[in-house]
Motif scaffolding. Structure first.
Motif, short mmCIF file in Angstrom:
data_model
loop_
_atom_site.label_atom_id
_atom_site.label_comp_id
_atom_site.label_asym_id
_atom_site.label_seq_id
_atom_site.Cartn_x
_atom_site.Cartn_y
_atom_site.Cartn_z
N LYS A 3 0.83 -1.20 0.00
CA LYS A 3 0.00 0.00 0.00
C LYS A 3 0.87 1.25 0.00
O LYS A 3 0.50 2.30 -0.45
N LYS A 35 -2.02 4.97 11.87
CA LYS A 35 -3.28 5.58 12.31
C LYS A 35 -3.86 6.47 11.23
O LYS A 35 -5.07 6.62 11.11
N TYR A 36 -2.98 7.11 10.48
CA TYR A 36 -3.41 8.10 9.50
C TYR A 36 -3.52 7.52 8.10
O TYR A 36 -3.77 8.23 7.15
N LEU A 37 -3.32 6.20 8.02
CA LEU A 37 -3.37 5.52 6.73
C LEU A 37 -4.74 4.87 6.58
O LEU A 37 -5.05 3.91 7.28
N GLU A 38 -5.56 5.40 5.70
CA GLU A 38 -6.93 4.94 5.57
C GLU A 38 -7.01 3.46 5.20
O GLU A 38 -6.29 3.00 4.32
N GLY A 39 -7.86 2.72 5.88
CA GLY A 39 -8.09 1.32 5.54
C GLY A 39 -7.07 0.34 6.05
O GLY A 39 -7.17 -0.85 5.79
N SER A 40 -6.09 0.80 6.79
CA SER A 40 -5.09 -0.14 7.31
C SER A 40 -5.56 -0.67 8.66
O SER A 40 -6.15 0.06 9.46
N LYS A 41 -5.31 -1.95 8.88
CA LYS A 41 -5.68 -2.52 10.17
C LYS A 41 -4.45 -3.16 10.80
O LYS A 41 -3.76 -3.95 10.17
#
Ligand SMILES: [Zn+2]
Length: 198
Positions: A3, A35-41
């Motif tokens: 990503k 935390k600021y990376l959309e869609g990451s878990k």
């Protein structure tokens, strides 16, 4: 699929060094960016010191991360649905099967980052850490500053002191309560003393 440069699927990263070298800080710092990376878990694990599996907070220098404390390594596999990255702290305290668990995570395209002590107070490989260091794709060795008066050299070792004296090579890992005061210091190789080792 990569990503970005924050998540590396199937890659094992190891952060190690003596006590007081900032391993937990480095691990949290690395994971916090997601935390600021959309869609990451991502999930944060550490070994439980008691028999319960529970959610705890891990904290270092004011940085706080939600963390799952697990009794056994394979409990990590019950919690990874949809995860891109797994961070594990105090990895040296896990049993040998953490190696198998981590390999399964890597094969599932998860980026695994572990932190732990590379050496025990005797200056010898600390449990499973030797396996994980061999398996690692990337290793970051941190150091502290030697606690010995006027030394200030890079500390790569953990000195164990019982009643202010260097612990003996054959001293039990856990001392009986009330039998002495135990502390740990970071030391350079020259000031790391282990009576009975050689
Ligand atoms: Zn020193």
């Amino acid at each position: 699929m990569t990503k970005n440069n924050l998540i590396n699927p199937g890659v094992l990263e190891v952060i190690c060094g003596p006590m007081f070298s900032g391993k937990t800080f480095e691990l949290i710092h690395r994971v916090e960016k997601l935390k600021y990376l959309e869609g990451s878990k991502y999930l944060f694990f550490k070994p439980a010191r008691d028999t319960r599996t529970k959610k705890v907070k891990t904290r270092f220098n004011g940085i706080e991360a939600g963390c799952i404390s697990v009794k056994k390594a394979d409990e990590i596999l019950d919690n990874i649905d949809g995860c891109d990255l797994i961070a594990i702290d105090e990895t040296q305290f896990f049993q040998k099967n953490i190696v198998e668990v981590i390999e399964k995570l890597l094969k599932s395209d998860i980026n695994v980052i572990v932190a732990g002590l590379d050496l025990d107070y005797r200056g010898e490989p600390f449990g499973v850490m030797s396996n994980l260091l061999a398996m690692a794709d990337h290793v970051e060795k941190l150091f502290a500053t030697c606690f010995h008066p006027r030394c200030n050299r890079k500390a790569t070792r953990t000195q164990r002191l019982i009643n202010n004296k260097p612990a003996h090579y054959n001293d039990p890992i856990f001392i009986v309560e009330g039998s002495g005061k135990e502390i740990y210091e970071a030391r350079c190789i020259r000031h790391h003393i282990v009576p009975g080792k050689y």
